[in-house]
Design a protein around this motif. Structure first.
Motif, short mmCIF file in Angstrom:
data_model
loop_
_atom_site.label_atom_id
_atom_site.label_comp_id
_atom_site.label_asym_id
_atom_site.label_seq_id
_atom_site.Cartn_x
_atom_site.Cartn_y
_atom_site.Cartn_z
N ASN A 1 -0.78 38.58 110.74
CA ASN A 1 -0.88 37.87 109.53
C ASN A 1 0.06 38.87 108.46
OD1 ASN A 1 -2.35 35.47 109.93
ND2 ASN A 1 -4.03 37.01 110.08
N GLU A 2 0.53 39.90 108.88
CA GLU A 2 1.42 40.62 108.08
C GLU A 2 2.87 40.30 108.28
OE1 GLU A 2 0.29 44.59 108.88
OE2 GLU A 2 -1.38 44.70 107.98
N ASN A 3 3.23 39.46 109.37
CA ASN A 3 4.53 38.84 109.29
C ASN A 3 5.03 38.48 108.04
OD1 ASN A 3 5.96 36.12 109.99
ND2 ASN A 3 6.41 37.50 111.58
N LYS A 4 6.39 38.36 107.87
CA LYS A 4 7.01 38.09 106.62
C LYS A 4 6.70 36.68 106.39
CE LYS A 4 11.61 37.31 108.13
NZ LYS A 4 13.23 37.74 107.99
N TYR A 5 6.76 35.62 107.41
CA TYR A 5 6.57 34.25 107.37
C TYR A 5 5.34 33.90 106.99
CZ TYR A 5 11.21 34.11 109.58
OH TYR A 5 12.64 34.08 109.79
N PHE A 6 4.30 34.71 107.81
CA PHE A 6 2.72 34.42 107.69
C PHE A 6 2.39 34.55 106.22
CE2 PHE A 6 2.73 34.48 112.55
CZ PHE A 6 2.83 33.13 112.56
N THR A 7 3.03 35.72 105.52
CA THR A 7 2.54 36.35 104.34
C THR A 7 3.09 35.43 103.25
OG1 THR A 7 2.87 38.70 105.20
CG2 THR A 7 2.85 38.24 102.71
N TYR A 8 4.42 34.89 103.51
CA TYR A 8 4.80 33.75 102.45
C TYR A 8 4.07 32.43 102.51
CZ TYR A 8 8.12 30.50 100.60
OH TYR A 8 8.79 29.51 99.80
N ILE A 9 3.98 31.86 103.79
CA ILE A 9 3.01 30.51 103.71
C ILE A 9 1.54 30.78 103.10
CG2 ILE A 9 2.19 30.56 106.22
CD1 ILE A 9 2.93 27.53 106.07
N ASN A 10 1.06 32.16 103.50
CA ASN A 10 -0.43 32.16 103.06
C ASN A 10 -0.29 32.37 101.47
OD1 ASN A 10 -1.76 32.40 105.52
ND2 ASN A 10 -1.49 34.50 105.76
N GLY A 11 0.61 32.88 100.89
CA GLY A 11 0.87 32.88 99.42
C GLY A 11 1.02 31.55 98.97
N LEU A 12 1.69 30.71 99.54
CA LEU A 12 1.84 29.28 98.95
C LEU A 12 0.53 28.34 99.15
CD1 LEU A 12 5.42 28.29 100.70
CD2 LEU A 12 4.81 28.75 98.21
N LEU A 13 -0.35 28.81 100.22
CA LEU A 13 -1.47 28.11 100.32
C LEU A 13 -2.56 28.69 99.36
CD1 LEU A 13 -1.94 28.47 104.35
CD2 LEU A 13 -1.42 26.20 102.74
N GLU A 14 -2.46 29.92 98.96
CA GLU A 14 -3.29 30.44 97.80
C GLU A 14 -2.81 29.89 96.41
OE1 GLU A 14 -2.83 34.54 98.09
OE2 GLU A 14 -4.31 34.92 99.96
N GLN A 15 -1.74 29.29 96.33
CA GLN A 15 -1.30 28.72 95.25
C GLN A 15 -1.43 27.04 95.03
OE1 GLN A 15 3.05 29.37 94.74
NE2 GLN A 15 2.82 31.33 95.17
N GLY A 16 -2.27 26.73 96.07
CA GLY A 16 -2.58 25.32 95.98
C GLY A 16 -2.05 24.30 96.81
N TRP A 17 -0.93 24.73 97.66
CA TRP A 17 -0.25 23.96 98.68
C TRP A 17 -1.16 23.79 99.61
CZ3 TRP A 17 4.71 21.87 97.97
CH2 TRP A 17 5.16 22.33 96.75
N LYS A 18 -1.09 22.52 100.34
CA LYS A 18 -1.99 22.01 101.48
C LYS A 18 -1.05 21.72 102.58
CE LYS A 18 -5.69 20.63 98.74
NZ LYS A 18 -6.27 21.70 98.38
N VAL A 19 -1.29 22.05 103.67
CA VAL A 19 -0.73 21.54 105.14
C VAL A 19 -0.63 19.96 105.35
CG1 VAL A 19 -0.55 21.99 107.43
CG2 VAL A 19 -0.78 23.86 106.05
N ALA A 20 0.34 19.40 105.08
CA ALA A 20 0.50 17.69 105.44
C ALA A 20 0.81 17.51 106.94
CB ALA A 20 1.45 17.21 104.59
#
Length: 74
Positions: free
Chosen positions: A20-39
Motif C-alpha cells: 500500500n506504500e506504492n505511489k498509485y495506491f497511496t494516491y487512490i487511498n487519499g482520494l477514497l479518504e476524501q469521499g470518492w467512491k469506486v464506481a
C-alpha cells in the motif's frame, strides 16, 4: 463528478514491504479518504518472466478505476 485513475504495481514475489506504500495506491487511498467512491474497476495481473527458461517470479498489477463523488460534497 467522475475521475478515472490508473493503478500499477510491479513487484517481485519475494519482495518485502507494504504494498500500500506504492505511489498509485497511496494516491487512490487519499482520494477514497476524501469521499470518492469506486464506481467501476477493470484489472489484470501480468506475469513477467526474467528469463524464458525460468518460471516467472514477478507480477504487475494494472487497473483502471472509475471514481465518483457527488458535486454537493465539494
Amino acid at each position: 463528478m467522475q475521475k478515472l485513475v490508473y493503478l500499477s504495481n510491479s513487484r517481485d514475489y519475494t519482495e518485502q514491504g507494504n504494498i500500500n506504500e506504492n505511489k498509485y495506491f497511496t494516491y487512490i487511498n487519499g482520494l477514497l479518504e476524501q469521499g470518492w467512491k469506486v464506481a467501476d474497476m477493470t484489472h489484470d495481473v501480468l506475469a513477467a518472466a526474467t528469463d524464458l527458461d525460468q518460471k516467472s517470479h514477478k507480477e504487475t498489477y494494472v487497473s483502471f478505476v472509475l471514481l465518483e463523488k457527488n458535486d454537493e460534497d465539494e
